[in-house]
Design a protein around this motif. Sequence first.
Motif, PDB file in Angstrom:
ATOM      1  N   PHE A  87     -13.165 168.196   3.308  1.00  0.00           N
ATOM      2  CA  PHE A  87     -12.425 167.563   4.271  1.00  0.00           C
ATOM      3  C   PHE A  87     -13.064 166.110   4.544  1.00  0.00           C
ATOM      4  CE2 PHE A  87     -10.353 168.031   8.614  1.00  0.00           C
ATOM      5  CZ  PHE A  87      -9.095 167.846   8.109  1.00  0.00           C
ATOM      6  N   THR A  88     -14.477 166.009   4.795  1.00  0.00           N
ATOM      7  CA  THR A  88     -14.942 164.887   4.839  1.00  0.00           C
ATOM      8  C   THR A  88     -14.756 163.747   3.996  1.00  0.00           C
ATOM      9  OG1 THR A  88     -16.803 166.241   6.222  1.00  0.00           O
ATOM     10  CG2 THR A  88     -17.139 163.926   5.529  1.00  0.00           C
ATOM     11  N   THR A  89     -14.767 164.133   2.760  1.00  0.00           N
ATOM     12  CA  THR A  89     -14.524 163.318   1.697  1.00  0.00           C
ATOM     13  C   THR A  89     -13.064 162.768   1.823  1.00  0.00           C
ATOM     14  OG1 THR A  89     -15.625 164.912   0.433  1.00  0.00           O
ATOM     15  CG2 THR A  89     -14.823 162.866  -0.762  1.00  0.00           C
ATOM     16  N   TYR A  90     -12.040 163.631   2.130  1.00  0.00           N
ATOM     17  CA  TYR A  90     -10.622 163.095   2.165  1.00  0.00           C
ATOM     18  C   TYR A  90     -10.770 162.261   3.328  1.00  0.00           C
ATOM     19  CZ  TYR A  90      -6.097 163.731   4.115  1.00  0.00           C
ATOM     20  OH  TYR A  90      -4.775 163.413   4.612  1.00  0.00           O
ATOM     21  N   LEU A  91     -11.200 162.476   4.669  1.00  0.00           N
ATOM     22  CA  LEU A  91     -11.094 161.843   5.855  1.00  0.00           C
ATOM     23  C   LEU A  91     -11.563 160.395   5.660  1.00  0.00           C
ATOM     24  CD1 LEU A  91     -11.546 163.946   8.746  1.00  0.00           C
ATOM     25  CD2 LEU A  91      -9.409 162.947   8.146  1.00  0.00           C
ATOM     26  N   ARG A  92     -12.879 160.392   5.017  1.00  0.00           N
ATOM     27  CA  ARG A  92     -13.565 159.270   4.709  1.00  0.00           C
ATOM     28  C   ARG A  92     -12.589 158.261   3.686  1.00  0.00           C
ATOM     29  NH1 ARG A  92     -17.317 158.958   8.102  1.00  0.00           N
ATOM     30  NH2 ARG A  92     -18.843 160.417   7.969  1.00  0.00           N
ATOM     31  N   SER A  93     -11.975 158.781   2.771  1.00  0.00           N
ATOM     32  CA  SER A  93     -11.186 157.980   1.976  1.00  0.00           C
ATOM     33  C   SER A  93      -9.844 157.427   2.637  1.00  0.00           C
ATOM     34  CB  SER A  93     -10.951 158.550   0.501  1.00  0.00           C
ATOM     35  OG  SER A  93      -9.793 159.437   0.887  1.00  0.00           O
ATOM     36  N   ALA A  94      -9.360 158.290   3.549  1.00  0.00           N
ATOM     37  CA  ALA A  94      -8.246 158.108   4.181  1.00  0.00           C
ATOM     38  C   ALA A  94      -8.723 156.720   5.189  1.00  0.00           C
ATOM     39  CB  ALA A  94      -7.939 159.128   5.102  1.00  0.00           C
ATOM     40  N   GLN A  95      -9.879 156.934   5.905  1.00  0.00           N
ATOM     41  CA  GLN A  95     -10.467 155.933   6.680  1.00  0.00           C
ATOM     42  C   GLN A  95     -10.527 154.348   6.135  1.00  0.00           C
ATOM     43  OE1 GLN A  95     -14.156 157.461   8.522  1.00  0.00           O
ATOM     44  NE2 GLN A  95     -12.941 158.583  10.256  1.00  0.00           N
ATOM     45  N   GLU A  96     -11.136 154.652   4.752  1.00  0.00           N
ATOM     46  CA  GLU A  96     -11.237 153.479   4.054  1.00  0.00           C
ATOM     47  C   GLU A  96     -10.093 152.768   3.881  1.00  0.00           C
ATOM     48  OE1 GLU A  96     -13.945 154.195   0.878  1.00  0.00           O
ATOM     49  OE2 GLU A  96     -13.641 152.257   0.079  1.00  0.00           O
ATOM     50  N   SER A  97      -8.929 153.288   3.490  1.00  0.00           N
ATOM     51  CA  SER A  97      -7.794 152.700   3.295  1.00  0.00           C
ATOM     52  C   SER A  97      -7.197 151.977   4.727  1.00  0.00           C
ATOM     53  CB  SER A  97      -6.755 153.523   2.493  1.00  0.00           C
ATOM     54  OG  SER A  97      -6.421 154.658   3.382  1.00  0.00           O
ATOM     55  N   ASP A  98      -7.544 152.732   5.784  1.00  0.00           N
ATOM     56  CA  ASP A  98      -6.957 152.414   6.984  1.00  0.00           C
ATOM     57  C   ASP A  98      -7.736 151.171   7.333  1.00  0.00           C
ATOM     58  OD1 ASP A  98      -5.679 154.317   7.479  1.00  0.00           O
ATOM     59  OD2 ASP A  98      -6.741 155.470   9.010  1.00  0.00           O
ATOM     60  N   ASP A  99      -9.177 150.982   6.868  1.00  0.00           N
ATOM     61  CA  ASP A  99      -9.976 149.954   7.058  1.00  0.00           C
ATOM     62  C   ASP A  99      -9.441 148.756   6.476  1.00  0.00           C
ATOM     63  OD1 ASP A  99     -11.459 151.521   8.656  1.00  0.00           O
ATOM     64  OD2 ASP A  99     -13.256 151.594   7.357  1.00  0.00           O
ATOM     65  N   GLN A 100      -9.075 148.985   5.199  1.00  0.00           N
ATOM     66  CA  GLN A 100      -8.585 147.876   4.379  1.00  0.00           C
ATOM     67  C   GLN A 100      -7.401 147.438   4.778  1.00  0.00           C
ATOM     68  OE1 GLN A 100      -8.694 149.692   0.440  1.00  0.00           O
ATOM     69  NE2 GLN A 100     -10.729 148.888  -0.028  1.00  0.00           N
ATOM     70  N   ALA A 101      -6.527 148.436   5.573  1.00  0.00           N
ATOM     71  CA  ALA A 101      -5.380 147.975   6.143  1.00  0.00           C
ATOM     72  C   ALA A 101      -5.453 147.097   7.279  1.00  0.00           C
ATOM     73  CB  ALA A 101      -4.349 149.061   6.569  1.00  0.00           C
TER      74      ALA A 101
END
Length: 454
Positions: A35-49
């Motif tokens: 779940f952490t890996t999933y959330l982190r990658s979601a956060q990363e794409s949010d950060d890029q946004a």
Amino acid sequence: MMRIGEKLGRYFSLVSLSSVLLITVLSNIGMNVFFTTYLRSAQESDDQAIAEYTRELLSEDGLLDEQDLMSIEHYAFTMKAEVILEDEEKKVILSTREPVDENGNIDDRVNYMDPETFSYREYSYGEERTIIIGRSKSIFSASPDRNFLLTINFIYLVSAVMSLFIGMLLKNKIKGNFLRPIYAIQDNAKRIEEGKYQLVEDVDSDTMELDELAGSIRKMAIRLENQEELRKRLTADIAHELRTPLSTVNSHLEAFIDGVWEPTPDRLMLLQDEIRRLTSLIKDLGDLSYMESGQARLVMKKINLSELTADIMEGFEPLFLADDKTIHADFCEDVFVFGDADRLNQVLVNIISNALKYTDQGSTVAVTLRKRKEQAELIIKDDGIGIDEKDLPYIFERFYRSDLSRNRSTGGKGIGLTIVKSLVEAHKGTIRVESGRGKGTTVTIALPLYSTSL
Ligand SMILES: Nc1ncnc2c1ncn2[C@@H]1O[C@H](COP(=O)(O)OP(=O)(O)OP(=O)(O)O)[C@@H](O)[C@H]1O
Ligand SMILES: [Mg+2]
């Protein structure tokens, strides 16, 4: 010592508790890792946004005015991210958090950072400009996430309690369905131990092994009861076998001594017959115990069973004729077996004498010899008095004589078939008797055919 129900109950609770515990631990680990890996990658794409959004605002007029900075701050807020914006001179122009040290160099990004709690990622927007986006190190720091985790663990706790409860319910069910037959089998075993075979009850179980066990115990009870019956009968039979000739001899001798009778050769011969009978009985018993002890040495060689049987039948012919009976043969030529000629002779003589003894005048005895599936099959079929079904299982027991044959006073000892069986088995063969009261008797002996590999 613990009762089986108690023990099973404990195992049940232990298994259900440990499985819930295992699931809790594994899913917590799972959540943290996957779940952490999933959330982190979601956060990363949010950060890029966020970075992309900042770039877009900048490229509109080359500047970020108050309005733009507010939009970025708002956007970061909705994305639950910390944002620090630096201009081309590395001066902080926006920060979503208050500076930590107001006395220090307020423009320095370090003043706006909290590296203990957050991890930061940098992106560029425009020439030499940097946007720093901070994210909480603990993935479940946001309260909805934490609540989610707490709820899940609470559910596990509830399932642990429920599984304990279900375990207890099942324990009672087990006691009913599963343990009842076990206790019934135990009771049956106790009855057998006490010799109360008649009290052994039928046990119903839908568990295969228990059903088989109950069946075996039941059969064992019947067998033991029969054995006990046979043992009693055996003692009575031995006493009878010994008493009759001895009392004949005794009464004759008394009569000679008292001078009531003259010891004529006829009378003396009668006494000799009785003594011969006793001697042969003792010899048979000796033979039997010798064979059953496994010490009997068979002199094995290649034997033409067809010839052996024909010779024996020839010997019997006058006896059959004298009784007005017929014996006829249906033989395969040259059926060879590997065996001890004298012992096989003894087997055949015993069975043919039975056929002679237990048939009425005018009867026919048929002897068939054939090859069947690697075996020599010898069938001796008579149309005599037959053997009652209730006696059939015991005819191979020593001294066992059916009441039908006892009534005929044939003088049998009831040992012939016992010896026959142990001899046939010593030859790795089998013997089978089919009969019924008044239906005649068929004895089938199967012996392995002679083969060069033997
Ligand atoms: N062909 C047969 N027809 C009817 N009953 C038979 C036959 N063969 C055996 N039996 C029954 O089986 C019993 C046991 O046979 P077995 O040959 O062991 O003993 P026996 O013939 O009585 O005595 P002996 O020891 O002298 O052979 C017999 O007493 C008889 O009741
Ligand atoms: Mg006999």
